[in-house]
Write an enzyme that holds these catalytic residues in place. Structure first.
Site, PDB file in Angstrom:
ATOM      1  N   ASP A 277       0.848  -1.189   0.000  1.00 34.35           N
ATOM      2  CA  ASP A 277       0.000   0.000   0.000  1.00 34.35           C
ATOM      3  C   ASP A 277       0.881   1.236   0.000  1.00 34.35           C
ATOM      4  OD1 ASP A 277      -2.380   1.402   0.010  1.00 34.35           O
ATOM      5  OD2 ASP A 277      -2.469   1.502   2.191  1.00 34.35           O
TER       6      ASP A 277
ATOM      7  N   TYR B 240       1.222   5.687  -0.461  1.00 38.46           N
ATOM      8  CA  TYR B 240       0.789   6.868   0.298  1.00 38.46           C
ATOM      9  C   TYR B 240       0.921   8.045  -0.661  1.00 38.46           C
ATOM     10  CZ  TYR B 240       0.783   9.628   4.750  1.00 38.46           C
ATOM     11  OH  TYR B 240       0.499  10.458   5.811  1.00 38.46           O
TER      12      TYR B 240
ATOM     13  N   HIS C 269      -3.819  13.993   1.249  1.00 40.01           N
ATOM     14  CA  HIS C 269      -4.023  13.086   2.373  1.00 40.01           C
ATOM     15  C   HIS C 269      -2.820  13.110   3.313  1.00 40.01           C
ATOM     16  CE1 HIS C 269      -5.210   9.579   4.681  1.00 40.01           C
ATOM     17  NE2 HIS C 269      -4.063   8.997   4.384  1.00 40.01           N
TER      18      HIS C 269
ATOM     19  N   ARG D 192       1.279  14.487  13.627  1.00 34.35           N
ATOM     20  CA  ARG D 192       2.519  15.173  14.020  1.00 34.35           C
ATOM     21  C   ARG D 192       2.246  16.665  14.182  1.00 34.35           C
ATOM     22  NH1 ARG D 192       3.811  11.642  10.084  1.00 34.35           N
ATOM     23  NH2 ARG D 192       3.782  13.248   8.472  1.00 34.35           N
TER      24      ARG D 192
ATOM     25  N   GLU E 265     -10.387   3.929   4.094  1.00 34.68           N
ATOM     26  CA  GLU E 265      -9.520   4.645   3.165  1.00 34.68           C
ATOM     27  C   GLU E 265      -9.941   4.274   1.750  1.00 34.68           C
ATOM     28  OE1 GLU E 265      -5.452   5.429   5.715  1.00 34.68           O
ATOM     29  OE2 GLU E 265      -5.370   4.050   4.016  1.00 34.68           O
TER      30      GLU E 265
ATOM     31  N   GLU F  90      -9.416   3.934  -1.917  1.00 31.53           N
ATOM     32  CA  GLU F  90      -8.196   3.793  -2.707  1.00 31.53           C
ATOM     33  C   GLU F  90      -8.480   3.097  -4.035  1.00 31.53           C
ATOM     34  OE1 GLU F  90      -4.800   2.289  -0.672  1.00 31.53           O
ATOM     35  OE2 GLU F  90      -5.454   3.002   1.303  1.00 31.53           O
TER      36      GLU F  90
ATOM     37  N   ASP G 232      -8.831   0.289   2.379  1.00 31.90           N
ATOM     38  CA  ASP G 232      -7.815  -0.114   3.345  1.00 31.90           C
ATOM     39  C   ASP G 232      -8.300   0.277   4.741  1.00 31.90           C
ATOM     40  OD1 ASP G 232      -5.374  -0.996   4.379  1.00 31.90           O
ATOM     41  OD2 ASP G 232      -4.481   0.987   4.192  1.00 31.90           O
TER      42      ASP G 232
ATOM     43  N   ARG H 197      -7.260   3.633  13.618  1.00 36.15           N
ATOM     44  CA  ARG H 197      -6.380   4.795  13.785  1.00 36.15           C
ATOM     45  C   ARG H 197      -5.718   4.839  15.158  1.00 36.15           C
ATOM     46  NH1 ARG H 197      -5.333   6.105   8.664  1.00 36.15           N
ATOM     47  NH2 ARG H 197      -7.195   6.709   7.502  1.00 36.15           N
TER      48      ARG H 197
ATOM     49  N   GLN I 252      -2.983   2.265  15.054  1.00 29.74           N
ATOM     50  CA  GLN I 252      -1.955   2.764  14.138  1.00 29.74           C
ATOM     51  C   GLN I 252      -1.113   3.860  14.781  1.00 29.74           C
ATOM     52  OE1 GLN I 252      -3.609   4.601  10.635  1.00 29.74           O
ATOM     53  NE2 GLN I 252      -1.627   5.058   9.724  1.00 29.74           N
TER      54      GLN I 252
ATOM     55  N   TYR J 258       2.931   2.918  14.991  1.00 28.48           N
ATOM     56  CA  TYR J 258       3.591   3.174  13.705  1.00 28.48           C
ATOM     57  C   TYR J 258       4.963   3.826  13.810  1.00 28.48           C
ATOM     58  CZ  TYR J 258       3.055   8.253  12.965  1.00 28.48           C
ATOM     59  OH  TYR J 258       3.169   9.619  13.016  1.00 28.48           O
TER      60      TYR J 258
ATOM     61  N   LYS K 106      -3.617  -1.946  10.273  1.00 31.99           N
ATOM     62  CA  LYS K 106      -4.031  -2.071   8.876  1.00 31.99           C
ATOM     63  C   LYS K 106      -4.295  -3.515   8.450  1.00 31.99           C
ATOM     64  CE  LYS K 106      -3.117   2.262   7.379  1.00 31.99           C
ATOM     65  NZ  LYS K 106      -4.004   3.104   6.559  1.00 31.99           N
TER      66      LYS K 106
ATOM     67  N   THR L  22      -8.545  -5.778   4.210  1.00 32.42           N
ATOM     68  CA  THR L  22      -8.491  -4.869   3.069  1.00 32.42           C
ATOM     69  C   THR L  22      -9.503  -5.385   2.065  1.00 32.42           C
ATOM     70  OG1 THR L  22      -6.132  -4.421   3.409  1.00 32.42           O
ATOM     71  CG2 THR L  22      -7.060  -3.890   1.246  1.00 32.42           C
TER      72      THR L  22
ATOM     73  N   THR M 101      -4.760   6.399   0.353  1.00 30.92           N
ATOM     74  CA  THR M 101      -6.012   7.151   0.388  1.00 30.92           C
ATOM     75  C   THR M 101      -6.053   8.224  -0.690  1.00 30.92           C
ATOM     76  OG1 THR M 101      -6.129   6.805   2.758  1.00 30.92           O
ATOM     77  CG2 THR M 101      -7.524   8.532   1.856  1.00 30.92           C
TER      78      THR M 101
ATOM     79  N   GLU N   8      -9.718  12.537   8.088  1.00 34.13           N
ATOM     80  CA  GLU N   8      -9.605  13.851   7.456  1.00 34.13           C
ATOM     81  C   GLU N   8     -10.939  14.586   7.488  1.00 34.13           C
ATOM     82  OE1 GLU N   8      -7.116  13.723   3.633  1.00 34.13           O
ATOM     83  OE2 GLU N   8      -7.782  11.650   3.917  1.00 34.13           O
TER      84      GLU N   8
END
Length: 410
Positions: free
Chosen positions: A122, A124, A129, A138, A195, A197, A229, A233, A236, A240, A249, A253, A343, A357
């Protein structure tokens, strides 16, 4: 009883002769999994059609398989021959008597996972996104990591949990640490997300130790499917750093049951967004013709209500760049490999492809027309992703749908 010919498909049908996506199906009358090709609201039993029309033995053998993998492995020349034959069987007069009885009503077909997934990666690839999520995960730092505009970031997923549309999605359990808590706790995910995709299905293999250039990507990418996907959260966010997505994840899927051949998307080719960072030569597609961006309009529905319309044309990285980067270290491609775009999100608030989002990390729940609201998914929620792309003469190409309903944790 309708007397309409099974070959009667309106010119603007999204599953007309300009599309012809591949899948695998079975019926109550014949439970054998077999390759089907969607034509309007019917499914052609492709293997039976090959036998009935006297197709060459090699072509008939490919279509007689219970999954698409042998066809995927056959390579681009075989894909072109099969598509040409299918078009002739469905649009010409010569084979109507033989092929007509082999067009099964879609309502009678149980659609299965169309291919055995070899590896799953997968990416990014959406800048919108990545920026949106980076600001959430962050806060106060640069939302894009320093490498983001230099290479298509990805993670290696779990092929064994790729499931076909309609399969239930059990709420995953795992470790999560709530804001303000010093230690993690264990339990069902409280921030289950989606997500939206696009998935790319690999056919032609490559040798380990070799590299696939962007210009060769079309020899290896058989077609596309829709993909969700599903993402926990809270799991994750805790796991992560420093290695990336793992249990947040890998639980499920979902993919659509139809794989649209790359040839059907010829009119959807478009240039990717302008880039402001120079790329290394193996990823530099500034002179690529045709361009490898895709103008695909997606729609994300939650419990029957449209909550977003993500535009795939806004994706920063293209599938050709993903293939080039995926193999630049000598990693091989295998028939049945699946790699996803990440995504799909656009610049507008109603064009993002994930609830994290849409709700700004859960702080602003989305209001649904039935009076309910969602920050993240609740048990019993159903998510459906659909998409179309431009085709010849102003028609739209249908990609079908990928759907899933959330079940309680076990």
């Amino acid at each position: 009883m309708s007397t309409e010919s099974p070959f009667t498909v309106p010119h603007d049908d999204p599953f007309g002769p300009h599309n012809l996506p591949y899948g695998v199906f079975r019926t109550a009358a014949d439970p054998r999994p077999r390759i089907g090709v969607r034509y309007g609201y019917r499914v052609l039993d492709a293997g039976a059609a090959a036998r009935a029309t006297g197709a060459p033995p090699d072509l008939a053998e490919l279509l007689a398989a219970p999954v698409l993998n042998p066809l995927l492995a056959a390579g681009r020349p075989a894909w072109t021959r099969v598509r040409t034959a299918l078009t002739a069987w469905l649009t010409g007069e010569a084979h109507r008597e033989a092929v007509g009885p082999l067009l099964v009503p879609l309502a009678e077909a149980e659609l299965l996972l169309p291919f055995e997934v070899a590896d799953y990666v997968d990416f990014y690839a959406s800048e919108h996104h990545a920026v949106n999520v980076g600001r959430i995960f962050r806060a106060g730092a640069d939302p894009l990591t320093p490498n983001w505009k230099h290479l298509p970031i990805g993670y290696h997923g779990r092929a064994g949990t790729v499931v076909v549309s309609g399969s239930p999605v059990v709420r995953p359990c795992g470790q999560r640490r709530a804001a303000g808590e010093a230690a993690p706790s264990y339990g069902p995910s409280l921030r289950l997300d989606v997500e939206a995709e696009l998935g790319f299905v690999v056919g032609g293999a490559s040798e380990r130790g070799s590299r696939v250039a962007m210009a060769e990507a079309d020899d290896h990418v058989f077609g596309v499917c829709l993909l969700n996907d599903w993402s926990a959260r809270d799991v994750q966010a805790w796991e992560y750093v420093p290695l990336g997505p793992f249990l947040g994840k890998s639980f499920a899927t979902s993919v659509s049951p139809w794989v649209v051949p790359l040839e059907a998307l010829a009119h959807a080719r478009t240039a990717p967004p302008a880039r402001d960072t120079p790329l290394l030569p193996y990823l530099d597609d500034s002179a690529a013709q045709p361009p490898c961006g895709l103008d695909i309009a997606m729609e994300l529905r939650l419990n029957g209500h449209t909550v977003s319309r993500p535009p795939f044309a806004a994706m920063y990285w293209t599938y050709a760049q993903m293939v080039a980067h995926l193999t630049v270290n000598g990693a091989s491609l295998r028939p049945g490999d699946l790699f996803a775009s990440g995504t799909v999100s656009g610049p507008a608030a109603d064009s993002v492809g994930a609830l994290i989002e849409l709700t700004h990390g859960g702080e602003r729940p989305v209001e649904l027309p039935d009076g309910s609201s969602r920050a993240f998914l609740e048990d019993g929620d159903e998510v459906v992703i659909t998409a179309t792309a431009p085709g010849p003469g102003g028609v739209r190409i249908g990609l079908g749908e990928v759907a899933g309903r959330v079940e309680p944790a076990r």
